[in-house]
Scaffold this active site. Structure first.
Site, PDB file in Angstrom:
ATOM      1  N   THR A  28       0.634  -1.153  -0.022  1.00 36.79           N
ATOM      2  CA  THR A  28      -0.082   0.060  -0.175  1.00 36.79           C
ATOM      3  C   THR A  28       0.850   1.241  -0.042  1.00 36.79           C
ATOM      4  OG1 THR A  28      -1.650  -1.161   0.971  1.00 36.79           O
ATOM      5  CG2 THR A  28      -1.726   1.117   1.341  1.00 36.79           C
ATOM      6  N   SER A  71       1.731  -7.573  -1.331  1.00 35.55           N
ATOM      7  CA  SER A  71       2.235  -8.576  -0.677  1.00 35.55           C
ATOM      8  C   SER A  71       1.125  -9.788  -0.389  1.00 35.55           C
ATOM      9  CB  SER A  71       2.741  -8.024   0.465  1.00 35.55           C
ATOM     10  OG  SER A  71       1.702  -8.271   1.655  1.00 35.55           O
ATOM     11  N   THR A 102       1.864  -4.920   3.954  1.00 36.12           N
ATOM     12  CA  THR A 102       1.447  -5.095   5.477  1.00 36.12           C
ATOM     13  C   THR A 102       0.925  -6.570   5.599  1.00 36.12           C
ATOM     14  OG1 THR A 102      -0.671  -4.235   5.407  1.00 36.12           O
ATOM     15  CG2 THR A 102       1.189  -2.969   6.432  1.00 36.12           C
ATOM     16  N   ASP A 103       0.146  -7.114   4.284  1.00 38.10           N
ATOM     17  CA  ASP A 103      -0.233  -8.434   4.449  1.00 38.10           C
ATOM     18  C   ASP A 103       0.176  -9.580   4.680  1.00 38.10           C
ATOM     19  OD1 ASP A 103      -2.775  -6.903   3.939  1.00 38.10           O
ATOM     20  OD2 ASP A 103      -3.122  -7.613   1.912  1.00 38.10           O
TER      21      ASP A 103
HETATM   22  N1  ASP Z   1      -2.520  -5.490   0.235  1.00 38.72           N
HETATM   23  C1  ASP Z   1      -1.417  -4.567   0.619  1.00 38.72           C
HETATM   24  C2  ASP Z   1      -0.099  -5.441   0.653  1.00 38.72           C
HETATM   25  O1  ASP Z   1       0.067  -6.244   1.514  1.00 38.72           O
HETATM   26  C3  ASP Z   1      -1.671  -4.081   2.138  1.00 38.72           C
HETATM   27  C4  ASP Z   1      -0.827  -3.251   2.662  1.00 38.72           C
HETATM   28  O2  ASP Z   1       0.104  -2.982   2.255  1.00 38.72           O
HETATM   29  O3  ASP Z   1      -0.893  -2.734   3.669  1.00 38.72           O
HETATM   30  O4  ASP Z   1       0.582  -5.256  -0.223  1.00 38.72           O
END
Ligand code: ASP
Length: 352
Positions: A28, A71, A102-103
């Site tokens: 993100t 991710s 974060t995922d």
């Molecule tokens: N879908 C995103 C990822 O993990 C979510 C994030 O970065 O917070 O790449």
């Protein structure tokens, strides 16, 4: 992996006190809205969005994966590529920051902690809940503080020589962290290990819990993972057909069994028989709790004694993320010693 592309030299007159390599993988943090959906954008724009970097008193160099990933699309071959990149540049930079979605950040951080052992330099993961271009973004603080932590030294030695995750005020050991929140900014927790640092007006390092810097320690880089593993989360109502189908997957070598509470599972004869047959076939089954805090203690309830007796290994206080990465690492590098090695901590991922 691209070669380092952008280096930002501090505007300060003195020699930079440290150099940090930032590896952008996606997430993100570096996304933009396109037709109402978040999609990854070209990483070179990150630097325009973070002019504060120029005010840091150390050198920051950026590189990125060839493919920028949400991710959710992260995979073990990319973990190997990341570890390879850090090993390749290990002598050239004082520390590393990985910008990651974060995922699955906790999975990648866990995997890297096993692939890069004897670390004497910080590898700090961070990301964001809101894209860097959004006014209320948390990316700016996360990235700048992650950089500060990565560059922090005590008597010319890195202060946090381990794989860690920095996210909204907390620095956590990477292989102890879990993503716990989809919307609030404080997305990560580590229930079974204290934070390595807490960040407010100052950065308070929790020295006794940080892996110590050891002069003369040489990086041990591993470049193999075996992905013939699975996670099976049990639930009230799990059927024999489902359990059997999973345990009999062709080529499967290891399973992380996510159980209830302190390692408890049904005692139905068919349930125990399926697991027993799998262990007899040579499958390595590791018992990890569905709870985030506390540990598995096989044998404390009747509902875990059967597992212990048939040779299911206790995952102690491991996170599921660290447990699956540890199985991939051990099957990839010590295929004949997985059972003996699994119970021994490798890099602070669990208490024995
Ligand atoms: N879908 C995103 C990822 O993990 C979510 C994030 O970065 O917070 O790449």
């Amino acid at each position: 992996m691209r070669s380092p592309i952008i280096t930002i030299n501090p505007e300060l007159p003195n020699r930079p006190r440290a150099s940090v390599l930032v590896i952008y993988t996606g997430g993100t943090l570096g996304m933009v809205y396109e037709k109402g959906q978040l999609v990854p954008f070209d990483f070179s724009q990150i630097v325009d969005k973070l002019p504060e970097i120029k005010r840091l008193d150390f050198e920051v160099t950026f590189t990125s994966l060839d493919d920028i990933l949400d991710s959710a699309n992260m995979r073990p071959e990319v973990w190997l590529e990341l570890a390879q990149t850090i090993a390749q540049y290990y002598d050239l930079y004082d520390s590393f920051v990985v910008l990651h979605g974060t995922d699955t950040m906790a999975y990648t951080a866990s995997a890297l902690s096993f692939l890069l052992q004897n670390l004497n330099k910080p590898v700090v993961f961070t990301g964001a809940q809101l894209p860097i271009g959004v006014a209320r973004t948390d990316a700016r603080e996360n990235v700048i503080t992650a950089l500060e932590i990565a560059a922090s030294q005590v008597q010319n030695c890195p202060r946090v020589p381990e794989v860690a995750i920095y996210f909204q005020n907390y620095l956590l050991r990477g292989n102890r962290a879990k993503k716990k929140e989809t919307s609030q900014f404080n997305a990560f927790r580590s229930e079974n290990y204290p934070p390595l640092a807490e960040v407010g007006v100052t950065i308070e390092y929790n020295e006794p819990y940080i892996a110590p810097y050891q002069p003369n320690r040489k990086l041990k880089h591993y470049n193999r993972l075996d992905t013939n593993v699975a996670i099976i989360k049990i639930f009230p109502g799990i059927s024999q057909a489902v359990l059997r189908a999973m345990l009999q997957i062709d080529g499967l070598k290891g399973v992380v069994l996510e159980t209830f509470g302190s390692g408890n599972a049904p005692t139905f004869p068919w349930f125990l028989a399926e697991l027993k047959a799998a262990v007899a076939r040579g499958l390595v089954i590791v018992n990890v709790s569905q709870c985030d805090g506390g540990r598995v203690t096989q044998g404390s309830y009747q509902t875990s004694t059967g597992l212990q007796k048939m040779g299911v290994l206790s995952g102690n206080d491991l996170t599921t993320e660290a447990a699956i990465a540890k199985l991939m690492f051990l099957f990839g590098n010590y295929p004949n010693e997985v059972i003996q090695r699994f119970g021994l901590p490798i890099c602070g991922e669990m208490n024995a």
